[in-house]
Motif scaffolding. Structure first.
Motif, PDB file in Angstrom:
ATOM      1  N   MET A 238     -37.744 -28.105 -22.725  1.00 52.92           N
ATOM      2  CA  MET A 238     -37.360 -26.842 -23.323  1.00 52.92           C
ATOM      3  C   MET A 238     -35.871 -26.848 -23.636  1.00 52.92           C
ATOM      4  N   LYS A 239     -35.483 -25.964 -24.514  1.00 46.91           N
ATOM      5  CA  LYS A 239     -34.079 -25.891 -24.907  1.00 46.91           C
ATOM      6  C   LYS A 239     -33.274 -25.105 -23.883  1.00 46.91           C
ATOM      7  N   ASP A 240     -32.008 -25.510 -23.729  1.00 53.92           N
ATOM      8  CA  ASP A 240     -31.092 -24.763 -22.870  1.00 53.92           C
ATOM      9  C   ASP A 240     -30.331 -23.717 -23.668  1.00 53.92           C
ATOM     10  N   GLU A 241     -30.264 -23.906 -24.982  1.00 51.54           N
ATOM     11  CA  GLU A 241     -29.557 -22.977 -25.846  1.00 51.54           C
ATOM     12  C   GLU A 241     -30.491 -22.456 -26.921  1.00 51.54           C
ATOM     13  N   LEU A 242     -30.305 -21.207 -27.261  1.00 48.52           N
ATOM     14  CA  LEU A 242     -31.123 -20.569 -28.278  1.00 48.52           C
ATOM     15  C   LEU A 242     -30.175 -19.795 -29.179  1.00 48.52           C
ATOM     16  N   LEU A 243     -30.078 -20.187 -30.439  1.00 46.55           N
ATOM     17  CA  LEU A 243     -29.145 -19.560 -31.370  1.00 46.55           C
ATOM     18  C   LEU A 243     -29.843 -18.408 -32.095  1.00 46.55           C
ATOM     19  N   VAL A 244     -29.431 -17.183 -31.766  1.00 44.59           N
ATOM     20  CA  VAL A 244     -30.031 -15.991 -32.361  1.00 44.59           C
ATOM     21  C   VAL A 244     -28.936 -15.037 -32.822  1.00 44.59           C
ATOM     22  N   LYS A 245     -29.296 -14.142 -33.736  1.00 39.10           N
ATOM     23  CA  LYS A 245     -28.403 -13.075 -34.189  1.00 39.10           C
ATOM     24  C   LYS A 245     -29.083 -11.756 -33.844  1.00 39.10           C
ATOM     25  N   LEU A 246     -28.370 -10.863 -33.190  1.00 40.98           N
ATOM     26  CA  LEU A 246     -28.921  -9.548 -32.849  1.00 40.98           C
ATOM     27  C   LEU A 246     -28.616  -8.568 -33.967  1.00 40.98           C
TER      28      LEU A 246
ATOM     29  N   PHE B 255     -37.124 -16.136 -38.229  1.00 45.32           N
ATOM     30  CA  PHE B 255     -38.161 -15.342 -37.561  1.00 45.32           C
ATOM     31  C   PHE B 255     -37.495 -14.227 -36.767  1.00 45.32           C
ATOM     32  N   THR B 256     -38.046 -13.016 -36.835  1.00 42.66           N
ATOM     33  CA  THR B 256     -37.495 -11.874 -36.108  1.00 42.66           C
ATOM     34  C   THR B 256     -38.432 -11.450 -34.989  1.00 42.66           C
ATOM     35  N   CYS B 257     -37.844 -10.911 -33.935  1.00 46.13           N
ATOM     36  CA  CYS B 257     -38.599 -10.549 -32.730  1.00 46.13           C
ATOM     37  C   CYS B 257     -37.860  -9.402 -32.046  1.00 46.13           C
ATOM     38  N   ASP B 258     -38.589  -8.565 -31.330  1.00 39.40           N
ATOM     39  CA  ASP B 258     -37.953  -7.447 -30.624  1.00 39.40           C
ATOM     40  C   ASP B 258     -37.725  -7.740 -29.145  1.00 39.40           C
ATOM     41  N   GLY B 259     -37.813  -9.011 -28.760  1.00 37.69           N
ATOM     42  CA  GLY B 259     -37.558  -9.390 -27.372  1.00 37.69           C
ATOM     43  C   GLY B 259     -38.758  -9.148 -26.486  1.00 37.69           C
ATOM     44  N   CYS B 260     -38.498  -9.068 -25.198  1.00 36.36           N
ATOM     45  CA  CYS B 260     -39.567  -8.872 -24.209  1.00 36.36           C
ATOM     46  C   CYS B 260     -40.052  -7.427 -24.221  1.00 36.36           C
ATOM     47  N   SER B 261     -41.323  -7.248 -23.961  1.00 40.05           N
ATOM     48  CA  SER B 261     -41.899  -5.900 -23.890  1.00 40.05           C
ATOM     49  C   SER B 261     -41.835  -5.419 -22.442  1.00 40.05           C
ATOM     50  N   ILE B 262     -40.674  -4.916 -22.063  1.00 48.46           N
ATOM     51  CA  ILE B 262     -40.459  -4.427 -20.697  1.00 48.46           C
ATOM     52  C   ILE B 262     -40.191  -2.930 -20.777  1.00 48.46           C
ATOM     53  N   PRO B 263     -41.009  -2.107 -20.113  1.00 48.16           N
ATOM     54  CA  PRO B 263     -40.742  -0.667 -20.119  1.00 48.16           C
ATOM     55  C   PRO B 263     -39.340  -0.366 -19.569  1.00 48.16           C
ATOM     56  N   LYS B 264     -38.668   0.595 -20.177  1.00 46.34           N
ATOM     57  CA  LYS B 264     -37.286   0.913 -19.806  1.00 46.34           C
ATOM     58  C   LYS B 264     -37.152   1.240 -18.316  1.00 46.34           C
TER      59      LYS B 264
ATOM     60  N   ILE C   5     -34.915  -3.616 -12.573  1.00 47.90           N
ATOM     61  CA  ILE C   5     -35.589  -4.554 -11.667  1.00 47.90           C
ATOM     62  C   ILE C   5     -35.821  -5.903 -12.353  1.00 47.90           C
ATOM     63  N   ILE C   6     -36.385  -5.874 -13.562  1.00 41.29           N
ATOM     64  CA  ILE C   6     -36.789  -7.098 -14.267  1.00 41.29           C
ATOM     65  C   ILE C   6     -35.712  -7.590 -15.215  1.00 41.29           C
ATOM     66  N   GLY C   7     -35.125  -6.689 -15.950  1.00 42.02           N
ATOM     67  CA  GLY C   7     -34.126  -7.035 -16.957  1.00 42.02           C
ATOM     68  C   GLY C   7     -34.448  -6.345 -18.267  1.00 42.02           C
ATOM     69  N   THR C   8     -33.516  -6.448 -19.208  1.00 40.61           N
ATOM     70  CA  THR C   8     -33.701  -5.801 -20.502  1.00 40.61           C
ATOM     71  C   THR C   8     -34.491  -6.707 -21.448  1.00 40.61           C
ATOM     72  N   PRO C   9     -34.981  -6.169 -22.559  1.00 35.79           N
ATOM     73  CA  PRO C   9     -35.775  -6.973 -23.498  1.00 35.79           C
ATOM     74  C   PRO C   9     -35.045  -8.188 -24.062  1.00 35.79           C
TER      75      PRO C   9
ATOM     76  N   ASP D   5     -33.641 -14.867 -19.597  1.00 34.35           N
ATOM     77  CA  ASP D   5     -34.640 -15.436 -18.680  1.00 34.35           C
ATOM     78  C   ASP D   5     -36.033 -15.507 -19.290  1.00 34.35           C
ATOM     79  N   TYR D   6     -36.396 -14.531 -20.106  1.00 36.18           N
ATOM     80  CA  TYR D   6     -37.747 -14.485 -20.674  1.00 36.18           C
ATOM     81  C   TYR D   6     -37.750 -14.518 -22.197  1.00 36.18           C
ATOM     82  N   LEU D   7     -36.600 -14.678 -22.809  1.00 35.13           N
ATOM     83  CA  LEU D   7     -36.497 -14.533 -24.251  1.00 35.13           C
ATOM     84  C   LEU D   7     -37.271 -15.592 -25.027  1.00 35.13           C
ATOM     85  N   LEU D   8     -37.193 -16.845 -24.598  1.00 37.30           N
ATOM     86  CA  LEU D   8     -37.917 -17.906 -25.292  1.00 37.30           C
ATOM     87  C   LEU D   8     -39.419 -17.635 -25.270  1.00 37.30           C
TER      88      LEU D   8
END
Length: 95
Positions: free
Chosen positions: A1-9, A39-48, A53-57, A61-64
């Motif tokens: 797996m990659k250690d770096e992920l190049l994204v634009k927010l 490719f566009t994505c809204d990140g992880c589906s974690i309720p606010k 506890i888990i982290g933000t979208p 940690d879970y973005l890939l």
């Protein structure tokens, strides 16, 4: 797996989204998955409620996994599955 992920927010409809800035080539379970630049994505589906506890979208940690999930879901590259019973076993095939 990659250690770096190049994204634009960026913001879309009041939510934060990300856009891949380079192609993503992965080998998961012996299957090659290519996700194109742009490719566009809204990140992880974690309720606010659970963000503390888990982290933000957009937490790395879970973005890939979120990107792969959204890509496969959107373009239906996942293999179709048969409905399972409550015990997790597949029901017998019907004719």
């Amino acid at each position: 797996m990659k250690d770096e992920l190049l994204v634009k927010l960026f913001k879309k409809d009041g939510s934060t989204w990300l856009e891949l800035q380079e192609d993503l080539n992965l080998n998961i379970g012996g299957k090659c998955i290519w996700i194109p630049k742009g490719f566009t994505c809204d990140g992880c589906s974690i309720p606010k409620f659970f963000w503390r506890i888990i982290g933000t979208p957009m937490d790395f940690d879970y973005l890939l996994e979120a990107i792969v999930h959204d890509y496969l879901y959107r373009y239906q590259q996942a293999r179709p599955y048969r409905k399972r019973t409550r015990t997790g076993h597949q029901p017998p095939a019907t004719r």
